[in-house]
Design a protein around this motif. Structure first.
Motif, mmCIF file in Angstrom:
data_model
loop_
_atom_site.group_PDB
_atom_site.id
_atom_site.type_symbol
_atom_site.label_atom_id
_atom_site.label_comp_id
_atom_site.label_asym_id
_atom_site.label_seq_id
_atom_site.Cartn_x
_atom_site.Cartn_y
_atom_site.Cartn_z
ATOM 1 N N PRO A 121 27.971 -4.677 41.084
ATOM 2 C CA PRO A 121 27.648 -4.734 42.519
ATOM 3 C C PRO A 121 26.202 -4.350 42.835
ATOM 4 O O PRO A 121 25.573 -4.942 43.728
ATOM 5 C CB PRO A 121 28.639 -3.745 43.134
ATOM 6 N N LYS A 122 25.670 -3.373 42.112
ATOM 7 C CA LYS A 122 24.295 -2.921 42.362
ATOM 8 C C LYS A 122 23.279 -4.031 42.119
ATOM 9 O O LYS A 122 22.247 -4.110 42.805
ATOM 10 C CB LYS A 122 23.994 -1.731 41.451
ATOM 11 N N ASP A 123 23.560 -4.903 41.156
ATOM 12 C CA ASP A 123 22.625 -5.983 40.848
ATOM 13 C C ASP A 123 22.377 -6.879 42.057
ATOM 14 O O ASP A 123 21.278 -7.414 42.225
ATOM 15 C CB ASP A 123 23.153 -6.829 39.689
ATOM 16 N N PHE A 124 23.410 -7.071 42.879
ATOM 17 C CA PHE A 124 23.265 -7.924 44.053
ATOM 18 C C PHE A 124 22.656 -7.177 45.242
ATOM 19 O O PHE A 124 22.277 -7.795 46.233
ATOM 20 C CB PHE A 124 24.630 -8.501 44.456
ATOM 21 N N ARG A 179 27.406 -10.934 47.583
ATOM 22 C CA ARG A 179 27.643 -9.672 46.915
ATOM 23 C C ARG A 179 28.644 -9.887 45.769
ATOM 24 O O ARG A 179 29.227 -10.963 45.644
ATOM 25 C CB ARG A 179 28.182 -8.633 47.908
ATOM 26 N N TYR A 180 28.841 -8.841 45.002
ATOM 27 C CA TYR A 180 29.727 -8.946 43.841
ATOM 28 C C TYR A 180 31.117 -9.444 44.223
ATOM 29 O O TYR A 180 31.702 -10.288 43.529
ATOM 30 C CB TYR A 180 29.833 -7.596 43.129
ATOM 31 N N THR A 229 18.006 -14.954 42.553
ATOM 32 C CA THR A 229 17.153 -14.179 43.445
ATOM 33 C C THR A 229 16.578 -12.950 42.749
ATOM 34 O O THR A 229 15.543 -12.428 43.135
ATOM 35 C CB THR A 229 17.961 -13.768 44.689
ATOM 36 N N SER A 230 17.278 -12.471 41.747
ATOM 37 C CA SER A 230 16.791 -11.430 40.844
ATOM 38 C C SER A 230 17.427 -11.711 39.481
ATOM 39 O O SER A 230 18.176 -12.683 39.339
ATOM 40 C CB SER A 230 17.139 -10.026 41.349
#
Length: 562
Positions: free
Chosen positions: A126-129, A144-145, A531-532
């Motif tokens: 989840p943090k990645d998004f 989101r995740y 996006t990342s």
């Protein structure tokens, strides 16, 4: 399908994401044209080197001088060798230019790099998004995740991902087959590190698209422990377009596959603000064709999908279709790596392992996670394995005769490597553009690259090396050697960005469903949409994004919105 030139949907590119798009769209009833710029490769039949050993090659598998001359970019790293010669793009016909060095390793054939990939398959957490928004970097992901979690479940089940459920928040569990086991040294090192670092670092089973359970209804067997995955698997034991998604799409009767088809542009109706089809150059005859469709999926690989957009609708936007935000071609990312450490692991001389396992271990990110904070943002993970030295350990001694034969009949010392893969931040200045002064074999403009890693990545690399030294030492390793072999963008073969997703058409190319803001019936679901970059291998996320977008596209098509 009204006629042979019109289809319900066109998919451009047959690699990991293109194969998924073809499968999903055909299974939902659409008549689909799958276009591939390279040659066809038939499953099993065309895996010409799959059963060969090193001694079956004239140069024992090594690259020749002739190969180096023909493939100067591939020769910069490991992809250039006899076994996979001919599986990578012909650099003479498909050149590119570099303002700043970029190692672009491409596979132009049906299946693309799904026949050549490393097969590590990890979910984002989840943090990645959320990290971009929290840290004020680039733009926020529009999803989101939780939006992707059910699609991760779905693609893992079909692809066949082996792995352990480890209960780690940094690396979410998935829909796994049983893992390929760690060997005795990896298990021991894992236990030692868990104790030494009080459970903050986890050396776990790599999560791979190598199946451990057969799927006989799909003609796929379990992994045979041959470690020849990059030569094509006759057993269908790992996920590729040929073994998995293409047969599923073909079984529907709704797919038409056309290789040797270079898409020059997406045709665009400026009045209706919709794409109408694609213009194709036959790579063998140079003839031009136009195919029309209601929906178009661009899955030509990160930079080629963006290249197509740059060449499309230039009468409306000088920079091409999707360029109205000023972000098309920008924010190139990769995973920086080639640094870590090696060590000798003693005390296991009476232990060996079965077969030639095609995988090893993974250590998820732990920097900037939980209570840990660093001077840089984001983090890295490690991939590697422990093994016993092979016959080449005695080459330096130049032994001869009976003594040499006797030495080589015994397994060598155990050694272990930790190879780090770090996240690269999106940066507008890292970009690709059309080079008007250089063309390819078909007279088309080539891409020009200007990409480099930044201060954040440079700071991270120091930890990537030092931490590996620290951990191998803590695990009881001897002769611990840190290394940094040097990295150039592209070497990770995880290229991402250039047509990013976002929440605002003013700052992104695609919306939350991978639609081009300026042409909502055009979807981009390969690495261009990212996006990342996280620090885990991205292919599983491409699969999930593609399945999700295809489901949405068919729903919207049925509603008359496309």
């Amino acid at each position: 399908m009204a006629d042979e030139m019109h289809y319900d949907a066109i998919v451009v590119g047959s690699g990991i994401s293109g194969g998924w798009a073809a499968k999903e769209l055909t299974e939902k009833g659409l008549k689909v044209l799958l276009l591939e710029r390279g040659r066809n490769i038939e499953h099993i039949t065309d895996y010409t080197n799959a059963q060969k050993e090193a001694w079956d090659y004239p140069h024992r598998g090594e690259a020749t001088r002739e190969m180096v001359e023909k493939h100067p970019t591939l020769s910069r790293d490991y992809p250039l060798n006899e076994p996979t010669n001919g599986m990578w793009a012909d650099e003479q016909k498909n050149p590119y230019t570099e303002e700043k060095r970029f190692d672009w390793f491409r596979g132009y054939h049906v299946g693309g790099r799904s026949l050549l990939w490393g097969r590590h398959s990890y979910r984002w957490n989840p943090k990645d998004f959320e990290a971009n928004a929290e840290e004020g970097i680039a733009v926020d992901w529009p999803i989101r995740y939780d939006d992707l979690a059910p699609w991760y479940d779905y693609v893992e089940g079909h692809a066949g991902i082996s792995g352990n459920r480890d209960g780690l928040d940094v690396l979410p569990d998935g829909n796994f087959q049983p893992p390929i086991p760690l060997n005795i040294v990896e298990k021991t090192v894992s236990e030692r590190l868990a104790s030494e670092f009080e459970g903050t670092r986890h050396l776990i089973n790599a999560r791979m698209s190598n199946m451990t359970e057969a799927k006989p209804d799909e003609g796929r067997s379990a992994c045979q422990y041959r470690d020849k995955c990059w030569l094509g698997c006759p057993y269908g034991a790992y996920f590729s377009t040929q073994s998995s998604t293409l047969p599923a799409a073909m079984a529907t009767g709704n797919l038409t596959l056309r290789p040797h088809s270079i898409v020059r542009q997406v045709m665009y109706d400026r009045d209706n603000k919709r794409a109408t089809g694609v213009e194709v150059i036959d790579a063998e005859t140079n003839q031009t064709y136009e195919y029309t469709a209601d929906v178009i999926f661009l899955n030509a690989s990160t930079f080629n999908s963006t290249w197509i957009l740059m060449n499309s609708a230039t009468d409306v936007w000088e920079g091409g279709l999707g360029s109205s935000s000023g972000e098309l071609g920008h924010n190139v990312m990769d995973h920086h790596f080639r640094t870590g450490a090696t060590a000798t692991i003693e005390g296991f001389e009476d232990k060996y392992y079965f077969g030639r396992r095609p995988t090893g271990y993974y250590m998820p990110r732990y920097r900037n996670w939980g209570a840990d904070t660093r001077d840089y943002v984001r983090g890295f993970g490690y991939q590697g394995s422990a093994s016993r030295d092979g016959w080449d350990r005695s080459v330096a001694e130049l032994g001869t005769g009976e003594g040499l034969k006797e030495a080589l009949s015994k397994p060598g010392q155990w050694s272990m490597m930790m190879l780090a893969f770090g996240e690269m931040l999106p940066a507008h200045e890292n970009h690709i553009a059309l080079d008007p002064h250089v063309t390819d074999a078909w007279g088309l403009p080539v891409l020009k690259f200007s990409v480099e890693i930044g201060e954040n990545e440079e700071m991270m690399r120091k930890d990537m090396r030092a931490d590996a030294v620290e951990m191998l030492s803590a695990a009881g390793g001897s002769d611990v050697q840190g290394f940094d072999w040097g990295y150039a963008p592209g070497m990770g073969i995880h290229e991402m960005g250039t047509a990013r997703m976002g929440r605002d058409p003013e700052t992104s190319v695609l919306n939350a469903h991978n639609q081009v803001w300026d042409a909502p019936n055009v979807f981009v679901t390969d690495g261009a949409c990212m996006t990342s970059s996280s620090c885990v291998n991205p292919s599983l996320t491409y699969m999930a994004l593609t399945a999700r977008a295809a489901d949405y596209a068919v729903s919207e098509l049925k509603k008359g919105n496309l």
